[in-house]
Enzyme design. Structure first.
Site, PDB file in Angstrom:
ATOM      1  N   ASP A   1     -81.066  -6.778 -89.504  1.00 14.97           N
ATOM      2  CA  ASP A   1     -80.379  -5.512 -89.259  1.00 14.97           C
ATOM      3  C   ASP A   1     -79.062  -5.738 -88.534  1.00 14.97           C
ATOM      4  OD1 ASP A   1     -82.106  -3.769 -90.345  1.00 14.97           O
ATOM      5  OD2 ASP A   1     -83.064  -3.163 -88.468  1.00 14.97           O
TER       6      ASP A   1
ATOM      7  N   LYS B   1     -78.003  -1.472 -91.121  1.00 13.71           N
ATOM      8  CA  LYS B   1     -77.606  -0.085 -91.271  1.00 13.71           C
ATOM      9  C   LYS B   1     -77.273   0.478 -89.905  1.00 13.71           C
ATOM     10  CE  LYS B   1     -82.398   1.194 -91.277  1.00 13.71           C
ATOM     11  NZ  LYS B   1     -83.136   2.396 -91.335  1.00 13.71           N
TER      12      LYS B   1
ATOM     13  N   MET C   1     -80.439   6.753 -80.144  1.00 15.01           N
ATOM     14  CA  MET C   1     -79.719   7.328 -81.287  1.00 15.01           C
ATOM     15  C   MET C   1     -79.120   8.696 -80.962  1.00 15.01           C
ATOM     16  SD  MET C   1     -82.220   6.235 -84.415  1.00 15.01           S
ATOM     17  CE  MET C   1     -83.740   6.828 -83.740  1.00 15.01           C
TER      18      MET C   1
HETATM   19  N1  SAH Z   1     -86.031  -0.682 -82.520  1.00 10.44           N
HETATM   20  C1  SAH Z   1     -84.892  -0.530 -81.671  1.00 10.44           C
HETATM   21  C2  SAH Z   1     -84.275   0.840 -81.745  1.00 10.44           C
HETATM   22  C3  SAH Z   1     -83.727   1.158 -83.092  1.00 10.44           C
HETATM   23  S1  SAH Z   1     -82.920   2.704 -83.178  1.00 10.44           S
HETATM   24  C4  SAH Z   1     -85.288  -0.860 -80.226  1.00 10.44           C
HETATM   25  O1  SAH Z   1     -86.483  -0.996 -79.927  1.00 10.44           O
HETATM   26  O2  SAH Z   1     -84.406  -1.020 -79.401  1.00 10.44           O
HETATM   27  C5  SAH Z   1     -81.268   2.310 -82.753  1.00 10.44           C
HETATM   28  C6  SAH Z   1     -80.935   2.841 -81.378  1.00 10.44           C
HETATM   29  O3  SAH Z   1     -81.363   1.932 -80.392  1.00 10.44           O
HETATM   30  C7  SAH Z   1     -79.473   3.019 -81.108  1.00 10.44           C
HETATM   31  O4  SAH Z   1     -78.986   4.237 -81.622  1.00 10.44           O
HETATM   32  C8  SAH Z   1     -79.411   3.007 -79.602  1.00 10.44           C
HETATM   33  O5  SAH Z   1     -79.784   4.242 -79.062  1.00 10.44           O
HETATM   34  C9  SAH Z   1     -80.518   2.026 -79.278  1.00 10.44           C
HETATM   35  N2  SAH Z   1     -79.978   0.677 -79.008  1.00 10.44           N
HETATM   36  C10 SAH Z   1     -80.168  -0.440 -79.717  1.00 10.44           C
HETATM   37  N3  SAH Z   1     -79.585  -1.489 -79.133  1.00 10.44           N
HETATM   38  C11 SAH Z   1     -79.012  -1.019 -78.008  1.00 10.44           C
HETATM   39  C12 SAH Z   1     -78.274  -1.617 -76.945  1.00 10.44           C
HETATM   40  N4  SAH Z   1     -77.998  -2.927 -76.921  1.00 10.44           N
HETATM   41  N5  SAH Z   1     -77.867  -0.833 -75.930  1.00 10.44           N
HETATM   42  C13 SAH Z   1     -78.133   0.494 -75.911  1.00 10.44           C
HETATM   43  N6  SAH Z   1     -78.823   1.101 -76.893  1.00 10.44           N
HETATM   44  C14 SAH Z   1     -79.272   0.370 -77.907  1.00 10.44           C
END
Ligand code: SAH
Length: 462
Positions: free
Chosen positions: A36, A58, A166
């Protein structure tokens, strides 16, 4: 036994060291890696040579592959008998549709396993200095998606701390829904952008001013929002924000991690040369040299690898004395079964010259092990002192390109050799004045001075 299986692996939130040991191993064993957009790119370097590494990344509305196509690709790749790692940001089952991908495997009869990851929901909070729970603040926590298609108010569960993922595009609806559902105007809220990455930023406010604050700060994706009393602890517990962020253009980032957050951006990669015929002639006939001089661990590595490649080993050096420029080079020699006869206290060309000066080099035959383009200092000075000096070239440096580095989020630069100073100046021309510059060793500091860079020396044992 067939290795055919799909592993849904959590890649962690951004800092590449936050992956599990199991995930780390699986990446290095996979035949196919489907990754991803939000995974730490460094993890892809673990892929074995020959592995197929594909982006299906995505990002909100900018889908590269629709979800049903990702699911079909996963199943199709697994049916070819391969071991597949599906690498997902954070934890595979926290949003990001990991559950759907596992279902697709189950429905297609494809064996699968899931490796949990450190979710950004918790890690970004942690690196921002905000504990999601704390006895003085709350004993429960809700993790909520801020990305709902329906154009209505968000339904917010009752919890002491709320963490929204998100939500950047939807911040207005999140704040308004909170106020409408009874959260006080002065409730603390923090955004953590790019959590756990060098360019992490924390933006704080209260529900009644946060829309303005966020607008002014121009929030970037990805980010989480944390709402609740725990946000008050941020300043006190900001351990990550307190560390200096250090750009390292050289090699061996692991050596400097204790100094701060290391942003590793090497400019050069060391590779074998195309034509070894000249080197081979020298390696096959080492006996006449009184001394063989190694000025880097890389020189040691490429020298002995080439020696082995042409069917020779350490015994070829039986009649030579061997010099190492410093402790790390001597250690590298030891790994190939050679104990250095000379290792100057002052770890530099100057140190070697001083030692050779004590011995006297007039009429001595000295072989220098070098990269294609290297410093001529030793060759010139030893020749001037009356030695018969030859050079054997066993590797070369090539330039590497990187994603752009955002200097607004860097505090220091650490140059570890004169060549890193030259490479940096060639690419960037100048050093942003807000950055403090450190140089490892006097020759590096001298090179910085040549470019009018104001720098401080960092002793080699740092
Ligand atoms: N499975 C992932 C989340 C996927 S949804 C997890 O457990 O982290 C994607 C969302 O994750 C983004 O819109 C944001 O809100 C958050 N996200 C992912 N990486 C991030 C980061 N390094 N810092 C802050 N938010 C993050």
């Amino acid at each position: 036994m067939s290795k055919s299986k799909v592993y849904l692996v959590g890649a962690g939130p951004g800092d590449p060291e936050l992956i599990t040991l199991r995930g780390y191993r699986l990446i290095s064993e996979a035949d196919v890696i489907l990754y991803d957009h939000l995974i730490p790119p460094e993890l892809l370097e673990l892929a074995r040579p020959g592995a197929e590494v594909l982006s299906v990344g995505k990002f909100a509305s900018e889908h590269t592959l629709p979800q049903d196509e990702i699911n079909s690709l996963l199943v199709a790749k697994a049916r070819t008998g391969n071991m597949i790692v599906r690498l997902k940001g954070g934890d595979p089952y926290i949003f990001g549709r990991g559950g759907e991908e596992a279902e697709a495997c189950a429905e297609a009869g494809v064996p699968f396993e899931v490796v949990p990851g450190v979710t950004s929901a918790l890690a970004a909070a942690c690196y921002a200095g905000i504990p999601p729970t704390h006895r003085d603040c709350t004993s429960n926590l809700a993790i909520i998606t801020g990305h709902r298609k329906e154009d209505k108010e968000l339904e917010i569960p009752k919890a002491g701390t709320l963490i929204f993922l998100m939500g950047v595009a939807n911040i207005e609806r999140i704040v308004n829904s909170l106020l409408k559902q009874g959260w006080a105007k002065d409730t603390k809220i923090a955004a953590v952008e790019k959590g756990t990455c060098y360019d992490q930023r924390v933006v704080k406010g209260t529900l009644d001013n946060f829309l303005e604050v966020a607008e002014k700060a121009q929030l970037r994706k990805p980010a989480i929002f944390i709402v609740g009393k725990v946000v008050e602890l941020q300043e006190k517990l900001d351990w990550f924000g307190a560390r200096p962020r250090i750009l390292l253009p050289g090699t061996h980032p692991e050596k400097y991690k204790h100094l701060g957050t290391i942003i590793h951006r090497p400019f050069i990669k060391l590779v074998p040369i195309e034509d070894y015929s000249a080197a081979d002639n020298v390696l096959k006939n080492l006996a006449p040299y009184d001394w063989i001089v190694f000025t880097s661990t890389n020189g040691v590595k490429f020298f002995f690898e080439r020696l082995n490649a042409i069917g020779l080993d350490t015994r070829t050096l039986a009649s030579n004395k061997v010099a190492a420029i410093g402790a790390t080079t001597a250690e590298a020699l030891r790994e190939f079964g050679v104990l250095a006869d000379m290792q100057p206290k002052l770890e530099s060309s100057a140190g070697l010259l001083e030692e050779f000066g004590k011995l006297g080099v007039k009429g001595r035959r000295i072989l220098l092990v070098k990269p294609e383009v290297g410093s001529p200092v030793l060759l010139e000075r030893l020749t001037a002192a009356g030695a018969e000096v030859e050079v054997v070239v066993v590797y070369k440096n090539i330039d590497i390109e990187h994603e752009p580095t955002d200097f607004d989020y860097i505090d220091q630069i650490l140059f570890t050799s004169a060549s890193t100073v030259r490479a940096f100046m060639k690419r960037f021309k100048t050093i942003p004045p807000s950055l403090k510059v450190y140089c490892l060793g006097q020759p590096t500091l001298d090179e910085a001075a040549k470019h009018n860079i104001k720098a401080e020396i960092l002793p080699p044992e740092t």
